[in-house]
Write a protein that holds these residues in place. Structure first.
Motif, PDB file in Angstrom:
ATOM      1  N   ALA B 202      -4.200  -8.350   0.628  1.00  0.00           N
ATOM      2  CA  ALA B 202      -5.109  -7.199   0.642  1.00  0.00           C
ATOM      3  C   ALA B 202      -4.331  -5.910   0.871  1.00  0.00           C
ATOM      4  CB  ALA B 202      -6.168  -7.378   1.740  1.00  0.00           C
ATOM      5  N   ALA B 203      -3.349  -5.974   1.786  1.00  0.00           N
ATOM      6  CA  ALA B 203      -2.555  -4.777   2.086  1.00  0.00           C
ATOM      7  C   ALA B 203      -1.620  -4.435   0.937  1.00  0.00           C
ATOM      8  CB  ALA B 203      -1.762  -4.990   3.374  1.00  0.00           C
ATOM      9  N   ALA B 204      -1.050  -5.453   0.298  1.00  0.00           N
ATOM     10  CA  ALA B 204      -0.132  -5.189  -0.811  1.00  0.00           C
ATOM     11  C   ALA B 204      -0.865  -4.508  -1.959  1.00  0.00           C
ATOM     12  CB  ALA B 204       0.514  -6.498  -1.283  1.00  0.00           C
ATOM     13  N   ALA B 205      -2.055  -4.992  -2.274  1.00  0.00           N
ATOM     14  CA  ALA B 205      -2.838  -4.368  -3.342  1.00  0.00           C
ATOM     15  C   ALA B 205      -3.173  -2.922  -2.983  1.00  0.00           C
ATOM     16  CB  ALA B 205      -4.118  -5.168  -3.594  1.00  0.00           C
ATOM     17  N   MET B 206      -3.589  -2.732  -1.751  1.00  0.00           N
ATOM     18  CA  MET B 206      -3.922  -1.372  -1.319  1.00  0.00           C
ATOM     19  C   MET B 206      -2.682  -0.479  -1.346  1.00  0.00           C
ATOM     20  SD  MET B 206      -6.255  -0.576   2.015  1.00  0.00           S
ATOM     21  CE  MET B 206      -7.766  -1.360   1.419  1.00  0.00           C
ATOM     22  N   ALA B 207      -1.544  -1.031  -0.981  1.00  0.00           N
ATOM     23  CA  ALA B 207      -0.293  -0.257  -1.000  1.00  0.00           C
ATOM     24  C   ALA B 207       0.072   0.147  -2.426  1.00  0.00           C
ATOM     25  CB  ALA B 207       0.835  -1.061  -0.361  1.00  0.00           C
ATOM     26  N   LEU B 208      -0.206  -0.725  -3.389  1.00  0.00           N
ATOM     27  CA  LEU B 208       0.007  -0.346  -4.793  1.00  0.00           C
ATOM     28  C   LEU B 208      -0.819   0.888  -5.132  1.00  0.00           C
ATOM     29  CD1 LEU B 208      -0.045  -3.601  -6.968  1.00  0.00           C
ATOM     30  CD2 LEU B 208       1.922  -2.183  -6.349  1.00  0.00           C
ATOM     31  N   GLY B 209      -2.032   0.901  -4.661  1.00  0.00           N
ATOM     32  CA  GLY B 209      -2.896   2.059  -4.906  1.00  0.00           C
ATOM     33  C   GLY B 209      -2.336   3.312  -4.275  1.00  0.00           C
ATOM     34  N   VAL B 210      -1.823   3.168  -3.073  1.00  0.00           N
ATOM     35  CA  VAL B 210      -1.281   4.319  -2.352  1.00  0.00           C
ATOM     36  C   VAL B 210       0.043   4.754  -2.956  1.00  0.00           C
ATOM     37  CG1 VAL B 210      -0.341   5.059  -0.129  1.00  0.00           C
ATOM     38  CG2 VAL B 210      -2.460   3.724  -0.214  1.00  0.00           C
ATOM     39  N   ALA B 211       0.939   3.779  -3.218  1.00  0.00           N
ATOM     40  CA  ALA B 211       2.296   4.120  -3.661  1.00  0.00           C
ATOM     41  C   ALA B 211       2.386   4.300  -5.165  1.00  0.00           C
ATOM     42  CB  ALA B 211       3.271   3.030  -3.214  1.00  0.00           C
ATOM     43  N   GLY B 212       1.452   3.725  -5.900  1.00  0.00           N
ATOM     44  CA  GLY B 212       1.579   3.745  -7.354  1.00  0.00           C
ATOM     45  C   GLY B 212       0.799   4.856  -8.024  1.00  0.00           C
ATOM     46  N   ALA B 213      -0.062   5.493  -7.307  1.00  0.00           N
ATOM     47  CA  ALA B 213      -0.928   6.478  -7.945  1.00  0.00           C
ATOM     48  C   ALA B 213      -0.448   7.896  -7.727  1.00  0.00           C
ATOM     49  CB  ALA B 213      -2.353   6.335  -7.416  1.00  0.00           C
ATOM     50  N   SER B 214       0.717   8.059  -7.168  1.00  0.00           N
ATOM     51  CA  SER B 214       1.159   9.412  -6.809  1.00  0.00           C
ATOM     52  C   SER B 214       2.678   9.432  -6.846  1.00  0.00           C
ATOM     53  CB  SER B 214       0.674   9.749  -5.398  1.00  0.00           C
ATOM     54  OG  SER B 214       1.179  10.995  -4.992  1.00  0.00           O
ATOM     55  N   VAL B 215       3.258  10.583  -7.157  1.00  0.00           N
ATOM     56  CA  VAL B 215       4.713  10.674  -7.121  1.00  0.00           C
ATOM     57  C   VAL B 215       5.231  11.124  -5.761  1.00  0.00           C
ATOM     58  CG1 VAL B 215       5.141  10.927  -9.582  1.00  0.00           C
ATOM     59  CG2 VAL B 215       4.550  12.946  -8.225  1.00  0.00           C
ATOM     60  N   THR B 216       4.418  11.864  -5.025  1.00  0.00           N
ATOM     61  CA  THR B 216       4.893  12.353  -3.727  1.00  0.00           C
ATOM     62  C   THR B 216       4.020  11.807  -2.606  1.00  0.00           C
ATOM     63  OG1 THR B 216       3.510  14.313  -3.902  1.00  0.00           O
ATOM     64  CG2 THR B 216       5.792  14.527  -4.625  1.00  0.00           C
ATOM     65  N   PHE B 217       4.644  11.113  -1.669  1.00  0.00           N
ATOM     66  CA  PHE B 217       3.855  10.574  -0.562  1.00  0.00           C
ATOM     67  C   PHE B 217       4.284  11.085   0.788  1.00  0.00           C
ATOM     68  CE2 PHE B 217       0.676   7.949  -2.135  1.00  0.00           C
ATOM     69  CZ  PHE B 217       1.082   7.665  -3.419  1.00  0.00           C
ATOM     70  N   ASP B 218       5.041  12.164   0.779  1.00  0.00           N
ATOM     71  CA  ASP B 218       5.453  12.668   2.082  1.00  0.00           C
ATOM     72  C   ASP B 218       4.425  13.629   2.667  1.00  0.00           C
ATOM     73  OD1 ASP B 218       5.912  14.380   0.056  1.00  0.00           O
ATOM     74  OD2 ASP B 218       7.870  15.045   0.727  1.00  0.00           O
ATOM     75  N   VAL B 219       3.179  13.411   2.296  1.00  0.00           N
ATOM     76  CA  VAL B 219       2.099  14.211   2.853  1.00  0.00           C
ATOM     77  C   VAL B 219       1.588  13.506   4.103  1.00  0.00           C
ATOM     78  CG1 VAL B 219      -0.179  15.172   2.438  1.00  0.00           C
ATOM     79  CG2 VAL B 219       1.470  14.995   0.567  1.00  0.00           C
ATOM     80  N   PRO B 220       1.624  14.173   5.233  1.00  0.00           N
ATOM     81  CA  PRO B 220       1.225  13.490   6.468  1.00  0.00           C
ATOM     82  C   PRO B 220      -0.287  13.343   6.563  1.00  0.00           C
ATOM     83  CG  PRO B 220       1.589  15.793   6.914  1.00  0.00           C
ATOM     84  CD  PRO B 220       1.896  15.596   5.443  1.00  0.00           C
TER      85      PRO B 220
END
Lengths: 226, 226, 226, 226, 226, 226
Positions: B202-220
């Motif tokens: 469940a977490a891996a799938a959700m992480a794909l959504g978080v990490a795969g849908a955006s180029v920049t994730f250094d937004v706090p």
């Protein structure tokens, strides 16, 4: 190969295209197919409770005629999710519920940006069905047309202001409360410093978990027809 | 290329291997890398509150020394999630919260199968932090060792019985309340007819959504250090 | 003779002295002894979640090596209370929980004055564990250093303003959300007309009830190790 | 010197004696005086809602004619607590609220042993006023007379069975839901291994905190007359 | 023929007349009689908790001496409703509970206009007893005398302003939180566009349902004497 | 003269007749007319979510073509109540909400007897919309056909057993969770000693209050189209 079917219950071609763009990053070589269909019987958009009820029968018929391992109802008021779950043994996700669930996994309180005032009552009904209304920090309505939202820049400033208002009310993440807005996600996040969740993407990722982690998905939810 | 880092906070090699097996289906060509690390400073398993507190400092240090677009804490009591969120601007997911969120997107009420009685209090704390305790239909403890769970068949019957008990108490989906049990997911689902959610997946799938849908994730997250 | 052990989990000598001053009125001839220890392994103050987790192991070791009829964890975020309850069969009180409980006995809604913004999340976690978050009228952070709080006059005006803001938000009593501030209690009460609860004193009184009303206290809480 | 006035709102001399015995350990040299009065205008016991309303006027008159730093209403249904708080600027505690608050400081869930079935509705009203009903694991009625309870041995077995039933329902502490039963506290605790809270003792300890930690108590609760 | 007895627990003749005027439209040829009595033992009005408790005994005695198929306690703080239900096997309605119930049937959130600040706590107690406090959008106190309210025009502007404030806070209907104000209902509704519920009328209509739909009403509520 | 329009959204003539029988006692000389219409476009009964959505458009059209002072949707799952409220400025009541509201005015906890298992989810949705789910003591499904229910004796024993089960679970009143069963109300009440609420009668009485107490009802609910 597993298939995820994303159902846009309205008849707007532009909205369907926006949904397709949103879920495109979740099509991987070797992964499930992610197909998007728009319902020609649907209304141009779902603005009222009457629209919301009227799309349920078309959604159910679509699920009956299309085979998939996981269905996604791609309207941010999750119309007909209980009815849909009663006509298939495969999992049915609603994009709003998926977005709210993702928000709850990432933060204790979330905000929602709605397209119009009238959407709030439908979002609230979904939040209550999930038991999640206590974690809604704020919902802000833009009160614009869907055409404005689909435009790349037209509603951008309003969205940023609404996201900031949610953050000030205590939201640690913000949900885009309408489909077809994925082009706004990263810019609003960058402008506000608040993580932004796009419902179709949240649902697509969750669908990968459901459809990609198992070979057999014809197991019915225990209470599907309730 | 985006990287998802899955942190097993205990030092059990077998448990880490089980987690790696669980998340393997979420490694796609062209998608984010999904790496699993086990913390050698961690205890063999997290059985007590004292263990739960003790792994927080190692988790925080791991996040400080490893770069990733999304971190996943892979222990079903989500140890140190607030502390971890305060040491990075990247998203941090806990596998239990991800599983509960996925359950809430799929059904109104869910059950949890715990490894031991003592896990229930930690799960309850996580449910309260999420505002989700009202939707827990039942939690059943197996009261077995982690070795028994990691075995392919040893605890199978107990798991099936526990999943059935959850369903009888009103759960429409069941969460496996411990990591390293992904081999049990499909068989328990098949035996009971109740959808089963494995937390790391469940977490891996959700992480794909978080990490795969955006180029920049250094937004706090807005309230990360709260 | 019964012994109440008050554990200051930080290493600040000034803070320990403030706690000792707070509980002094609860030492009575013929009553339980009330001893205060500061943990030299602890951080100077508990400002972060990481600090909060880090003091748990020292607290547990202190309880293991010291005999008492009732233990009091004297930090207003109640660190490690579940872990502590699992290492002794004697009662363990947290000063924040004792203050909240006292507030709930005296009024329907209460306010909290926090030392810094980051304390709010830890207070909220404790309130949720108690089921008391619904009665928090407001929590106001002073955003000052602990040194400022320990000073007799430095933070006085800010405290009075915060207590008034709590009262305006509906609080009928106000809790001082940090230890070592007992010298502020009576003056803030006098200035605002709102009863003010000092957590160490609330816990000391409650500990008298626990330790003074019984000869045998080695009875474990039923669910102590959960 | 500070004075704590404990008001037994019924006219039973035996009950008043039981209350006096309960609070005796909280009289310390140099500490506040702890006086117990029984109201001769009160009914023999408070068995009904009609009794519960009828004792309010006598309680208010007693507070008006007696000076104290803290008043304690010593009936486990906390009759007239709002009315009493409106006739004095000094703190007024109810023994049931004090017991519940103490229970909430010691454990997440508690049980109550009631004298008769009809007491449950009054306890529930008090729990709702406190916002604490969610933490009541179970309430068990003994359905005996107060005379039986005041006897040292008569109701002992029933009490032990009720306390055990509460623990089985998830209570980690048990509250004696009637006054005059302090002689049962330690034996029931010893027999069951579950901490037992006697309401008058919980209130007396809390009153020490209120009356002993301050020189001036004529500060009104902000919302006293609401 | 069925009889509905409406009990005004205060001794104000003007207030009793206002109640009679309110319920007059619910007297139909062939329908139940609707009688209004004022209690000469009652206070001029119910302004305090002490008044609230003091009218309970007169209400109970009135029910004991008067035969009716359904009793209505016509004071907007529902004094003595539990006590009253224990002295008769016939249904007893409180006008405030009837108004709140009617509001909940008509809208998701409601407001209340109170006569004085002190009424709010009694309304809140009733809302909690019903489990309805979560749907109170706002309560606004007029802080006027009952004489002003009984006057046809004196308090009209204040009422309209208060109803508007409730609507702005999210109320979709507004309850008049005091009896004897039925002459204000239609004008306030007309001025604000917000439906207004008059408690005595809500209770009278409900009493018709209770008394008019059955020939036998001597069936006790299951838990009447709890 | 005021008109109350009761809309049976199914096409069953027998069910419409049962509803007419239920509301007949609320037709008084000089009072509002109480008309019952059945929707020929509706399904024979509402057994599924799909039926529930499908009747909404016919209900809306009926309200648009028929003039009334108050509309009552006479199906115990309150289909389309939000949609209906958006197409008229006159009040719209749902019989289930009216029954639940009446139950909440009469007792703290209620039970519901459902026709089939699948009705429970729709009742739960209505209870959540009202904020009343916390007061549902139990819902028992008879799992019979509507024909059986319409019969005078066929389902009587099952109803009595279900009402008793509700009472044992803590319900002080019981709601008949389906229309057309008013002939069962008094006998079940007589057999069980538990007050029984028939939804159409509860709504008819409430409609008398709404339609009979005012000359002008074209005032829109403030949030009708939300």
């Amino acid at each position: 190969m597993a298939r995820i079917l994303v159902i846009n219950p309205n008849s707007s071609i532009a909205c369907g295209a926006g949904i397709a763009e949103a879920v495109a990053p979740f099509r991987f070589p070797g992964g499930p197919s992610v197909d998007v269909v728009s319902l020609t019987e649907g209304p141009p958009a779902i603005y009222s409770w009457r629209d919301w009820h009227a799309v349920v029968e078309p959604i159910c018929r679509c699920i009956e005629r299309e085979t998939a391992n996981c269905y996604v109802i791609a309207c941010a008021s999750d119309p007909g999710i209980n009815a849909a779950r009663a006509v298939t043994r495969r999992p049915v996700l609603g994009v709003f519920r998926a977005a709210v669930a993702t928000a709850m996994a990432r933060a204790e309180r979330f905000g929602v940006v709605a397209i119009v005032e009238a959407s709030k009552a439908r979002h609230l009904a979904a939040l209550r069905a999930m038991g999640a209304e206590g974690r809604l920090a704020a919902e802000i309505a833009l009160n614009v047309s869907m055409d404005a939202l689909l435009d790349v820049t037209a509603a951008r400033d309003g969205l940023i202001a609404a996201a900031r208002a949610c953050a000030e009310a205590g939201a640690d993440v913000v949900i885009l409360g309408c489909t077809g807005m994925s082009h706004h996600r990263a810019p609003v996040e960058a402008a506000t410093g608040v993580p932004v969740i796009e419902p179709c993407q949240a649902a697509a990722a969750m669908a990968l978990g459901v459809a990609g982690a198992s070979v057999t998905f014809d197991v019915p939810p225990h209470g599907a027809n309730r």
